[in-house]
Scaffold this motif. Structure first.
Motif, PDB file in Angstrom:
ATOM      1  N   ALA A 159     -10.940   3.111  -0.122  1.00 60.08           N
ATOM      2  CA  ALA A 159     -10.429   4.311   0.554  1.00 60.08           C
ATOM      3  C   ALA A 159     -11.593   5.177   1.028  1.00 60.08           C
ATOM      4  CB  ALA A 159      -9.532   5.105  -0.387  1.00 60.08           C
TER       5      ALA A 159
ATOM      6  N   LEU B  54       0.834  -1.208   0.000  1.00 56.80           N
ATOM      7  CA  LEU B  54       0.000   0.000   0.000  1.00 56.80           C
ATOM      8  C   LEU B  54       0.866   1.254   0.000  1.00 56.80           C
ATOM      9  CD1 LEU B  54      -2.714   1.455   0.276  1.00 56.80           C
ATOM     10  CD2 LEU B  54      -2.550   1.143   2.752  1.00 56.80           C
ATOM     11  N   GLU B  55       1.927   1.256   0.786  1.00 53.52           N
ATOM     12  CA  GLU B  55       2.803   2.429   0.839  1.00 53.52           C
ATOM     13  C   GLU B  55       3.482   2.664  -0.509  1.00 53.52           C
ATOM     14  OE1 GLU B  55       6.648   4.098   3.397  1.00 53.52           O
ATOM     15  OE2 GLU B  55       5.718   2.164   3.883  1.00 53.52           O
TER      16      GLU B  55
ATOM     17  N   ILE C 104      -8.791   2.839  -4.596  1.00 57.94           N
ATOM     18  CA  ILE C 104      -9.041   4.287  -4.581  1.00 57.94           C
ATOM     19  C   ILE C 104     -10.529   4.587  -4.467  1.00 57.94           C
ATOM     20  CG2 ILE C 104      -8.829   6.418  -5.921  1.00 57.94           C
ATOM     21  CD1 ILE C 104      -6.312   5.172  -7.201  1.00 57.94           C
TER      22      ILE C 104
ATOM     23  N   LEU D 199      -8.090  10.266   2.737  1.00 56.75           N
ATOM     24  CA  LEU D 199      -7.228   9.342   1.993  1.00 56.75           C
ATOM     25  C   LEU D 199      -7.757   9.149   0.580  1.00 56.75           C
ATOM     26  CD1 LEU D 199      -4.941   7.282   1.764  1.00 56.75           C
ATOM     27  CD2 LEU D 199      -6.489   5.565   2.737  1.00 56.75           C
TER      28      LEU D 199
ATOM     29  N   GLN E 143       0.817   4.183  -2.826  1.00 58.18           N
ATOM     30  CA  GLN E 143       0.501   5.563  -2.445  1.00 58.18           C
ATOM     31  C   GLN E 143       1.610   6.523  -2.855  1.00 58.18           C
ATOM     32  OE1 GLN E 143      -0.246   5.065   1.781  1.00 58.18           O
ATOM     33  NE2 GLN E 143      -2.436   5.375   1.485  1.00 58.18           N
ATOM     34  N   THR E 144       2.860   6.103  -2.646  1.00 60.81           N
ATOM     35  CA  THR E 144       3.992   6.966  -2.998  1.00 60.81           C
ATOM     36  C   THR E 144       4.010   7.267  -4.487  1.00 60.81           C
ATOM     37  OG1 THR E 144       5.285   6.013  -1.180  1.00 60.81           O
ATOM     38  CG2 THR E 144       6.492   7.205  -2.895  1.00 60.81           C
TER      39      THR E 144
ATOM     40  N   GLU F 109      -7.089  12.255  -1.459  1.00 59.79           N
ATOM     41  CA  GLU F 109      -5.655  12.398  -1.742  1.00 59.79           C
ATOM     42  C   GLU F 109      -5.219  11.460  -2.859  1.00 59.79           C
ATOM     43  OE1 GLU F 109      -1.362  11.734   0.510  1.00 59.79           O
ATOM     44  OE2 GLU F 109      -3.220  11.783   1.674  1.00 59.79           O
ATOM     45  N   LEU F 110      -5.687  10.207  -2.792  1.00 68.95           N
ATOM     46  CA  LEU F 110      -5.321   9.242  -3.826  1.00 68.95           C
ATOM     47  C   LEU F 110      -5.942   9.604  -5.169  1.00 68.95           C
ATOM     48  CD1 LEU F 110      -5.644   5.884  -1.838  1.00 68.95           C
ATOM     49  CD2 LEU F 110      -3.557   7.128  -2.417  1.00 68.95           C
TER      50      LEU F 110
ATOM     51  N   LYS G 170       1.190   9.634  -5.638  1.00 63.30           N
ATOM     52  CA  LYS G 170       1.488  11.031  -5.331  1.00 63.30           C
ATOM     53  C   LYS G 170       2.449  11.631  -6.353  1.00 63.30           C
ATOM     54  CE  LYS G 170       0.738  10.565  -0.347  1.00 63.30           C
ATOM     55  NZ  LYS G 170       1.372  10.563   0.995  1.00 63.30           N
TER      56      LYS G 170
END
Length: 408
Positions: free
Chosen positions: A203, A158-159, A199, A207, A162-163, A210-211, A166
């Motif tokens: 989510a 997940l990280e 997404i 969150l 997400q990175t 943001e996604l 972004k």
């Protein structure tokens, strides 16, 4: 029910107790009706929304089995051939009631005996024995598996996602880049669709926003896509295909079979209805003006063909445009059956397409057709009907039509 057991017909029993035909039919089937829904004999409860009740529409949206609400779309969906369908379960119930053995039922249904045995053992959930609808809904409930989404269960994955989101990476780029960055780690794999699901479905709150901002379109909600195979019906009344049109219309030997369409003016703000008789190429024009709704087109065509003798009103072939949605009322008013050509097949109305090309000499493209009143249209039709045609051995459409009428 007592009168029915005594041998009375449904109509006789209904008349004796003073109920309508629909109620008697429901009682005969063991259906009980309450405000907002119906209870079927197999335990199925069908409820209607308040909007449907107020509108008088009784299309079932959900059903209840063992107190749990089940979506009907999910219940009726056929996933794979290996699962028993509702129709198969209905047949199983009939064969089982006839006293056939499990192996005999399996042979008749072309299924394994173990499938039949397991179905009767696991899905007989009614006190009245095996009921197909109740069994079908029970199997759908059992099919549901509680499972955490992959991106929710794996924090490292997940990280990573997400990175990259972004950094404005697309879900497809992330999915394929995982293979290069982690070639030996099977756990670090996620499909493009799973990322979109994370997404838009899983989510929540900030969150999710943001996604979603990381996507190129920046949509907060997913744009619905209709399945092209599940195209909704264009008309309320079913269309009759050109394949069912009488054979005499194809030979052009018998007058009275017509082809129709619209020619459209500038900015799609005006139109004229065109009718061409297949045997003689005789032309009739219908005045529409600025409107081309189904009701306006219907009334214009009725006015155009009612001036014709009955022998010239047999069939009409049209394309599948929405302007012919009132084809049934047109048929009732004129006694002319309407047949629809296949999509993308203008050659099935070749005479009309050719005549529309000739009409552009009088009604150029990108011109306002509202400027032509019914008298002007009649003048144009008379001029074309008096023009000799090579396809008619240089007869005029008016002459050929008169000869066909006299011959018939």
């Amino acid at each position: 029910m007592r009168l029915r057991k005594e041998g009375k017909t449904r109509a006789q029993a209904a008349a004796a107790v003073g109920v309508d035909k629909r109620s008697a039919q429901d009682w005969d089937k063991g259906i009980r009706v309450f405000y907002g829904g119906r209870v079927h004999s197999d335990g199925r409860v069908v409820k209607y929304s308040s909007q449907q009740i107020l509108a008088g529409v009784k299309t079932p949206r959900t059903t209840y089995i063992h107190g749990e609400r089940v979506d009907l779309d999910r219940v009726e969906r056929v996933i794979d051939r290996r699962y028993l369908s509702l129709l198969e379960r209905e047949r199983l119930r009939d064969l089982h009631r006839e006293g056939l053995s499990i192996r005999a039922i399996a042979v008749a249904m072309k299924r394994s005996p173990s499938t039949i045995s397991r179905e009767l053992r696991r899905n007989t959930v009614s006190a009245r024995g095996y009921m197909p609808h109740a069994a079908h809904r029970a199997s759908v409930q059992r099919r549901t598996r509680p499972k955490l989404p992959k991106l929710v269960a794996d924090t490292v994955l997940l990280e990573y996602v997400q990175t990259r989101l972004k950094k404005k990476w697309s879900p497809q780029q992330i999915s394929h880049r995982l293979v290069k960055d982690f070639p030996d780690s099977a756990e670090m794999r996620v499909s493009t669709e799973t990322i979109y699901q994370a997404i838009y479905v899983h989510a929540r709150g900030e969150l999710k926003r943001e996604l979603a901002r990381g996507l190129r379109r920046g949509r907060a909600a997913r744009k619905p896509r209709r399945d092209p195979n599940s195209r909704s019906r264009r008309f309320v009344d079913p269309m009759t295909s050109i394949a069912e049109r009488p054979a005499e219309a194809d030979t052009r030997a018998v007058p009275g079979h017509w082809e129709g369409d619209l020619i459209i003016g500038a900015g799609s703000q005006s139109a004229i209805a065109t009718l061409v008789e297949r045997s003689s190429r005789y032309l009739v024009l219908g005045h529409l003006g600025a409107e081309r709704t189904a009701e306006v087109v219907r009334d214009s065509l009725i006015a155009a063909v009612t001036e014709l003798p009955g022998t010239l009103r047999r069939t009409l072939t049209w394309d599948q445009g929405a302007e012919m949605a009132e084809h049934r009322s047109f048929t009732m008013a004129t006694d002319m059956r309407v047949y629809f050509a296949e999509p993308g097949a203008p050659w099935q109305r070749g005479s009309n397409e050719n005549t529309n090309g000739l009409l552009r000499q009088y009604f150029p493209r990108r011109s306002d057709l509202r400027a032509h009143d019914p008298d002007a249209l009649r003048t144009v039709a008379e001029e074309l009907n008096g023009r000799p045609r090579k396809s008619l051995d240089w007869d005029t459409p008016a002459e050929r039509l008169a000869a066909l009428i006299n011959a018939s």
